[in-house]
Design an enzyme around this catalytic site. Sequence first.
Site, PDB file in Angstrom:
ATOM      1  N   GLU A   1       0.842  -1.193   0.000  1.00  0.00           N
ATOM      2  CA  GLU A   1       0.000   0.000   0.000  1.00  0.00           C
ATOM      3  C   GLU A   1       0.880   1.247   0.000  1.00  0.00           C
ATOM      4  O   GLU A   1       1.705   1.432   0.888  1.00  0.00           O
ATOM      5  CB  GLU A   1      -0.885  -0.021   1.254  1.00  0.00           C
ATOM      6  CG  GLU A   1      -1.602   1.276   1.511  1.00  0.00           C
ATOM      7  CD  GLU A   1      -2.349   1.252   2.844  1.00  0.00           C
ATOM      8  OE1 GLU A   1      -2.291   0.232   3.554  1.00  0.00           O
ATOM      9  OE2 GLU A   1      -2.994   2.267   3.166  1.00  0.00           O
TER      10      GLU A   1
ATOM     11  N   ASP B   1      -0.980  -1.026   5.645  1.00  0.00           N
ATOM     12  CA  ASP B   1      -0.781  -0.380   6.943  1.00  0.00           C
ATOM     13  C   ASP B   1      -1.739  -0.945   7.977  1.00  0.00           C
ATOM     14  O   ASP B   1      -2.808  -1.445   7.639  1.00  0.00           O
ATOM     15  CB  ASP B   1      -1.039   1.132   6.818  1.00  0.00           C
ATOM     16  CG  ASP B   1       0.055   1.825   6.030  1.00  0.00           C
ATOM     17  OD1 ASP B   1       1.150   1.233   5.913  1.00  0.00           O
ATOM     18  OD2 ASP B   1      -0.188   2.943   5.538  1.00  0.00           O
TER      19      ASP B   1
ATOM     20  N   ASP C   1      -3.922   0.311   9.749  1.00  0.00           N
ATOM     21  CA  ASP C   1      -4.965   1.287  10.083  1.00  0.00           C
ATOM     22  C   ASP C   1      -6.216   0.995   9.251  1.00  0.00           C
ATOM     23  O   ASP C   1      -6.277  -0.010   8.537  1.00  0.00           O
ATOM     24  CB  ASP C   1      -4.464   2.719   9.845  1.00  0.00           C
ATOM     25  CG  ASP C   1      -4.058   2.944   8.387  1.00  0.00           C
ATOM     26  OD1 ASP C   1      -4.347   2.072   7.535  1.00  0.00           O
ATOM     27  OD2 ASP C   1      -3.442   3.978   8.094  1.00  0.00           O
TER      28      ASP C   1
ATOM     29  N   ASP D   1      -7.572   2.441   6.598  1.00  0.00           N
ATOM     30  CA  ASP D   1      -7.394   2.379   5.146  1.00  0.00           C
ATOM     31  C   ASP D   1      -6.733   1.070   4.733  1.00  0.00           C
ATOM     32  O   ASP D   1      -7.124   0.450   3.741  1.00  0.00           O
ATOM     33  CB  ASP D   1      -6.531   3.552   4.657  1.00  0.00           C
ATOM     34  CG  ASP D   1      -7.341   4.848   4.601  1.00  0.00           C
ATOM     35  OD1 ASP D   1      -8.596   4.755   4.678  1.00  0.00           O
ATOM     36  OD2 ASP D   1      -6.728   5.921   4.503  1.00  0.00           O
TER      37      ASP D   1
END
Length: 676
Positions: A436, A509, A511, A513
């Site tokens: 990503e 990641d 998180d 997203d």
Amino acid sequence: MADKNQYSADQIQVLEGLDPVRKRPGMYIGTTDIRGLHHLIWEIVDNSIDEAMAGHCDKIMISINEDGSVSVADNGRGIPVDKHKTTGLSALETVLTTLHAGGKFGGDDSGYKVSGGLHGVGVSVVNALSTKLLAEVRRDGKVYRQEYKEGVAQSDITEVGETKSTGTSVTFWPDKKIFETTVFESETIVTRLRQQAYLTKGVMISLEDKRTELYEGKLPQGHSFKYRFYFEGGVRSYVDHLNHNKEGIVRTIHFEKQTDEAMIEIGMQYTQAFNENIITFANNIHTLEGGMHLTGFRSALTRSVNAYARAKGFLKEKDDNMTTEDVREGLTAVISVKLADPQFEGQTKSKLGNPEIRKAVETVFNEKFSEYLEENPNDGKNIVAKCMLAARARLASRAARDTVLRKGALEGATLPGKLADCSSRNPSESEIYIVEGDSAGGSAKQGRDRYFQAILPLRGKILNVEQARLDRMLGNNEIKSLIIALGTGIGETFDIERTRYHRIVIMTDADVDGAHIRTLLLTLFYRYFKPLIEAGYIYIAQPPLYKVARGKEMHYAYTDDEKIKILSDMGVEQMTDEKAAEEDAAEEVTEAAEAEVATKKKKARVSIQRYKGLGEMNPEQLWETTMDPQRRTMLKVTIEDAEKADAIFDTLMGSEVLPRRKFIQTHAKKVKNLDI
Ligand code: 0RA
């Protein structure tokens, strides 16, 4: 201690009967890892569920005890304890010491047995694989007890008290010599029990986890881990549960009928979502691979909706019929069949093979569904409108999809410029990291071993497509790059033999997203590249969450618990506010306080870095924590994982499309304390 010699020949026979279970446990419970361990609970619970399905029991109570053992108690008739005239053994002992004896008892049972299917190897297997098992039966006003060790009865059945209730409880201590782990996971058990409760309506199933130590500081003050499931609606409640954050376009409907072949139960609801979610069961066993009940349902649904749409003039003469995909868009359904002799087939033995069930489901569905449509013309109109919209969307998006799926469209295409390929051309040693973001992609490119590791950075924005349809997303350039890089082709030209990498690693990641992108990619793989998942080629990278450093000493923590452990190993008990500690340490101190200062300095030199994204790691760090085969851990994606992602996908994608969310409560009825 029991001495083998004091048992009769018969009993030694029984003892030998369970011996193979301890020798080759995998043959009976599949594995000896955590799955196999949980299997023990399913075996026991299934027996109580059989008793409930036969109409004799409405409460099943499971507890994970403080010492790690598990108890399963029900308020059924209680397993008979009187001795059989010819064998000299009680039903209780026979069930507990003979392979496949579970459930085949009694003879008067009209219900269906869960046992005999996928698992259903019997309680005796649990007995054989437990250091100790305690069986307690309440029957005829008395309480009876018998204890076993490694499957061997330690004495005769003993009367230990009186009672007004009836029922069976079994407590077992899984054998640490057999299992890789004997620590049960309550979340897994909760999920399974909830599912069983939906499928056995009117039965209360509860779970209590009494291992308080495990939950110290993790549950609100004064709370313990307790669940209670009771669903009057059965599969209807199940559908409501599955749809709790989707918008229904009609109410949930529910059909039930006993035929000569089977008891058939279907719950379904059309929603605004785009995916279909049909879950099927045979004798309470999740038939992940589908089978005859699913086939029957699908064909009956397609036929009914088209016939209705024509009869009511929604479909004109010139119009084509809607396809089976069109009529399933946005449909959530649970199909549960119970039959006398289920045949389980397929790779994971989770496909219902009985051919007669196909017709039975078709007939029941046709009859009940057309009845419903006739009685509820408004619902009928809404359903047809939804399916026709799906058909139009299909035609409209076909063009977009065809450019990608068309035979050969991606073949011979040059490898995308963003791909940093590996030099090896041997797929079995090659890996591709789907990373990503360009900055993490940059680090990964520098940190990798170029011989066997390829890097494909994906822009984080790929999820921001307006269309909530995955097939349109195939036109997205990022996704196209990925498909070209994989080398397999897609759609009718897909060929797993052409996979360029046998490890395809999703690295996002930690998180929200990152989770979205992972869900998107897993859904893509699930819908278009399923054989890659089945082959075990898809992985999820596990980057660390923290770096904990003191001088030259450096540790990576992959979870919060691990971080705490590392800090405590370093002699730092709590997270120190670093700045404050540094200031304190710099103060003028007396000799007496020297030791204290030393401790403070020790704490002060510990730095904790939280990685918010992969981009924060430099190439070396990314290599040593996440990409180096010697040191990394990766999660291999299973079909179940991808199935979950697929289910989440439309909710994620649809979140902007839906104007509001509606939460439908399942009807969990409050029940008084159990008196068993
Ligand atoms: C066979 C016969 C009868 C009860 C059961 C089996 C039985 C087995 C299990 C396993 C867990 N809970 C159970 N509850 C009952 C009794 C037949 C009779 O009473 O007539």
